[in-house]
Write a protein that holds these residues in place. Structure first.
Motif, PDB file in Angstrom:
ATOM      1  N   GLY A 144      65.371 -13.733  54.522  1.00 55.39           N
ATOM      2  CA  GLY A 144      66.471 -14.676  54.329  1.00 55.39           C
ATOM      3  C   GLY A 144      67.064 -15.171  55.639  1.00 55.39           C
ATOM      4  N   LYS A 145      68.167 -15.904  55.471  1.00 56.60           N
ATOM      5  CA  LYS A 145      68.888 -16.477  56.604  1.00 56.60           C
ATOM      6  C   LYS A 145      70.188 -15.680  56.793  1.00 56.60           C
ATOM      7  CE  LYS A 145      70.604 -21.100  57.517  1.00 56.60           C
ATOM      8  NZ  LYS A 145      70.779 -22.437  56.946  1.00 56.60           N
ATOM      9  N   LEU A 146      70.765 -15.293  55.659  1.00 55.30           N
ATOM     10  CA  LEU A 146      71.953 -14.426  55.635  1.00 55.30           C
ATOM     11  C   LEU A 146      71.532 -13.127  54.954  1.00 55.30           C
ATOM     12  CD1 LEU A 146      75.054 -13.868  55.812  1.00 55.30           C
ATOM     13  CD2 LEU A 146      75.261 -15.032  53.605  1.00 55.30           C
ATOM     14  N   LEU A 147      71.618 -12.006  55.689  1.00 58.90           N
ATOM     15  CA  LEU A 147      71.119 -10.731  55.176  1.00 58.90           C
ATOM     16  C   LEU A 147      72.288  -9.804  54.865  1.00 58.90           C
ATOM     17  CD1 LEU A 147      68.314 -10.032  57.855  1.00 58.90           C
ATOM     18  CD2 LEU A 147      68.433 -11.811  56.109  1.00 58.90           C
ATOM     19  N   LEU A 148      72.339  -9.320  53.632  1.00 57.71           N
ATOM     20  CA  LEU A 148      73.405  -8.414  53.208  1.00 57.71           C
ATOM     21  C   LEU A 148      72.806  -7.013  53.071  1.00 57.71           C
ATOM     22  CD1 LEU A 148      74.691 -11.156  52.672  1.00 57.71           C
ATOM     23  CD2 LEU A 148      75.510 -10.306  50.498  1.00 57.71           C
ATOM     24  N   LEU A 149      73.221  -6.112  53.923  1.00 55.30           N
ATOM     25  CA  LEU A 149      72.568  -4.804  54.014  1.00 55.30           C
ATOM     26  C   LEU A 149      73.556  -3.710  53.634  1.00 55.30           C
ATOM     27  CD1 LEU A 149      70.805  -5.514  57.452  1.00 55.30           C
ATOM     28  CD2 LEU A 149      69.984  -6.043  55.142  1.00 55.30           C
ATOM     29  N   ASP A 150      73.233  -3.023  52.513  1.00 52.24           N
ATOM     30  CA  ASP A 150      74.172  -2.047  51.956  1.00 52.24           C
ATOM     31  C   ASP A 150      73.792  -0.633  52.416  1.00 52.24           C
ATOM     32  OD1 ASP A 150      76.133  -0.804  50.473  1.00 52.24           O
ATOM     33  OD2 ASP A 150      75.622  -1.797  48.577  1.00 52.24           O
ATOM     34  N   GLU A 151      74.532  -0.124  53.366  1.00 50.49           N
ATOM     35  CA  GLU A 151      74.383   1.265  53.854  1.00 50.49           C
ATOM     36  C   GLU A 151      72.948   1.591  54.274  1.00 50.49           C
ATOM     37  OE1 GLU A 151      76.529   4.273  51.852  1.00 50.49           O
ATOM     38  OE2 GLU A 151      78.007   2.908  51.009  1.00 50.49           O
ATOM     39  N   VAL A 152      72.433   0.829  55.229  1.00 48.69           N
ATOM     40  CA  VAL A 152      71.038   1.040  55.655  1.00 48.69           C
ATOM     41  C   VAL A 152      70.836   2.361  56.402  1.00 48.69           C
ATOM     42  CG1 VAL A 152      70.112  -1.301  55.732  1.00 48.69           C
ATOM     43  CG2 VAL A 152      71.463  -0.468  57.649  1.00 48.69           C
ATOM     44  N   PHE A 153      71.903   2.942  56.920  1.00 40.42           N
ATOM     45  CA  PHE A 153      71.748   4.198  57.669  1.00 40.42           C
ATOM     46  C   PHE A 153      71.869   5.434  56.784  1.00 40.42           C
ATOM     47  CE2 PHE A 153      73.055   1.224  60.973  1.00 40.42           C
ATOM     48  CZ  PHE A 153      72.158   1.525  61.994  1.00 40.42           C
ATOM     49  N   SER A 154      72.386   5.267  55.565  1.00 41.11           N
ATOM     50  CA  SER A 154      72.705   6.473  54.791  1.00 41.11           C
ATOM     51  C   SER A 154      71.436   7.234  54.415  1.00 41.11           C
ATOM     52  CB  SER A 154      73.502   6.117  53.533  1.00 41.11           C
ATOM     53  OG  SER A 154      72.667   5.469  52.625  1.00 41.11           O
ATOM     54  N   GLY A 155      71.477   8.535  54.565  1.00 47.00           N
ATOM     55  CA  GLY A 155      70.355   9.393  54.223  1.00 47.00           C
ATOM     56  C   GLY A 155      69.305   9.533  55.306  1.00 47.00           C
ATOM     57  N   LEU A 156      69.428   8.754  56.388  1.00 48.46           N
ATOM     58  CA  LEU A 156      68.434   8.874  57.462  1.00 48.46           C
ATOM     59  C   LEU A 156      68.701  10.106  58.316  1.00 48.46           C
ATOM     60  CD1 LEU A 156      68.043   5.224  58.827  1.00 48.46           C
ATOM     61  CD2 LEU A 156      66.697   6.405  57.083  1.00 48.46           C
ATOM     62  N   ASP A 157      67.627  10.652  58.898  1.00 47.79           N
ATOM     63  CA  ASP A 157      67.785  11.722  59.886  1.00 47.79           C
ATOM     64  C   ASP A 157      68.451  11.140  61.121  1.00 47.79           C
ATOM     65  OD1 ASP A 157      66.510  13.528  58.396  1.00 47.79           O
ATOM     66  OD2 ASP A 157      64.606  13.467  59.487  1.00 47.79           O
ATOM     67  N   PRO A 158      69.261  11.955  61.809  1.00 47.50           N
ATOM     68  CA  PRO A 158      69.860  11.456  63.054  1.00 47.50           C
ATOM     69  C   PRO A 158      68.802  10.883  64.003  1.00 47.50           C
ATOM     70  CG  PRO A 158      70.800  13.576  62.482  1.00 47.50           C
ATOM     71  CD  PRO A 158      69.706  13.305  61.472  1.00 47.50           C
ATOM     72  N   ALA A 159      67.597  11.481  64.013  1.00 42.01           N
ATOM     73  CA  ALA A 159      66.537  11.020  64.917  1.00 42.01           C
ATOM     74  C   ALA A 159      66.005   9.638  64.546  1.00 42.01           C
ATOM     75  CB  ALA A 159      65.392  12.028  64.926  1.00 42.01           C
ATOM     76  N   GLU A 160      66.210   9.236  63.273  1.00 40.12           N
ATOM     77  CA  GLU A 160      65.701   7.926  62.837  1.00 40.12           C
ATOM     78  C   GLU A 160      66.710   6.802  63.090  1.00 40.12           C
ATOM     79  OE1 GLU A 160      63.006   9.628  59.112  1.00 40.12           O
ATOM     80  OE2 GLU A 160      65.125   9.139  58.806  1.00 40.12           O
ATOM     81  N   LYS A 161      67.951   7.181  63.333  1.00 37.93           N
ATOM     82  CA  LYS A 161      69.009   6.157  63.440  1.00 37.93           C
ATOM     83  C   LYS A 161      68.810   5.179  64.601  1.00 37.93           C
ATOM     84  CE  LYS A 161      72.634   8.080  60.669  1.00 37.93           C
ATOM     85  NZ  LYS A 161      74.048   8.362  60.485  1.00 37.93           N
TER      86      LYS A 161
END
Ligand SMILES: Nc1ncnc2c1ncn2[C@@H]1O[C@H](COP(=O)(O)OP(=O)(O)OP(=O)(O)O)[C@@H](O)[C@H]1O
Ligand SMILES: [Mg+2]
Length: 227
Positions: A144-161
């Motif tokens: 898209g052109k406008l991206l709505l991202l809902d909690e993309v970091f949740s549940g990731l390992d600290p190393a993946e952030k």
């Protein structure tokens, strides 16, 4: 006028007022981060923008077009794409198939390269780790052109952030981003603008500095977070 103008949007569910006269303006090319407690109305705001829900009152205008009543699949084709809080990928399809099914505007290969998906393009959706699933979902949204991202970091390992942060920064160079984020430091790091939602209302908005110094935001939201 911004790429997105939300004006006086109201949305109730039975007796619950999920959004209460919410107005905001998103400038093309900027990254806006939405923060707020559980149940503040953040996902409902995304749902009302993307046509998953229709507002009871108010309007949503994207690129000059009134999309308040436009159904979700049309809104997506117009260029507003999203990720879901519960990551949504077809389990029985490969990564490459998931991408080719959901991408209309961009070159699928370019998106897959940008999000490090080439080396797992034959893996089935059900075989993916959460981080891999999130990258597939992000590639679909990146169409898209406008991206709505809902909690993309949740549940990731600290190393993946950090890798996720890199991906978002690359997307932010070309796209307009709206993110919902619970981690305040990440939110203030990524944001050109911050919007604070509280009980369905906009409690404060502005640059990270302005929001940090806003008295009402301090008292009602940031106070206990010891910034
Ligand atoms: N489909 C629905 N049916 C009934 N109530 C709903 C629905 N969607 C949201 N709500 C209610 O609206 C309010 C706002 O919910 P919303 O999911 O937008 O909050 P949120 O800020 O995204 O919270 P979280 O941080 O937990 O994801 C909540 O009280 C929620 O229970
Ligand atoms: Mg939510």
């Amino acid at each position: 006028m911004g790429i997105l103008e939300v004006t006086d949007v109201q949305r109730t569910f039975g007796g619950i007022v999920a959004l209460d006269s919410v107005s905001l303006s998103i400038t093309q090319g900027e990254t806006t981060v939405i923060i707020g407690a559980n149940g503040a109305g953040k996902t409902t705001l995304f749902n009302c923008i993307t046509g998953y829900h229709t507002p009871d009152e108010g309007s949503v205008v994207f690129d000059g077009a009134d999309i308040t009543q436009t159904p979700d699949y049309k809104v997506a084709r117009m260029g507003i794409r999203r990720t879901f809080q519960e990551v949504d990928v077809f389990d029985e399809l490969t990564v490459a198939e998931n991408i080719s099914l959901g991408v209309f505007r961009s070159d699928p290969r370019e998106l897959m390269e940008a999000l490090d998906l080439m080396e797992i393009n034959d893996k089935l959706g059900e075989e993916l780790t959460l981080f891999e699933r999130k990258r597939v979902a992000l590639a679909l949204a990146a169409d898209g052109k406008l991206l709505l991202l809902d909690e993309v970091f949740s549940g990731l390992d600290p190393a993946e952030k950090p890798a996720m942060l890199d991906h978002l920064n690359i997307l932010a160079e070309e796209k307009t981003l709206m993110l919902i984020e619970h981690d305040i430091e990440t939110a203030f790091d990524l944001a050109d603008n911050v919007i604070v939602l509280s009980q369905g209302r906009v409690l404060g908005q502005g640059t990270p500095e302005e929001v940090k110094n806003d008295e009402e935001v301090q008292e009602q939201y940031l106070g206990e977070m010891a910034l």
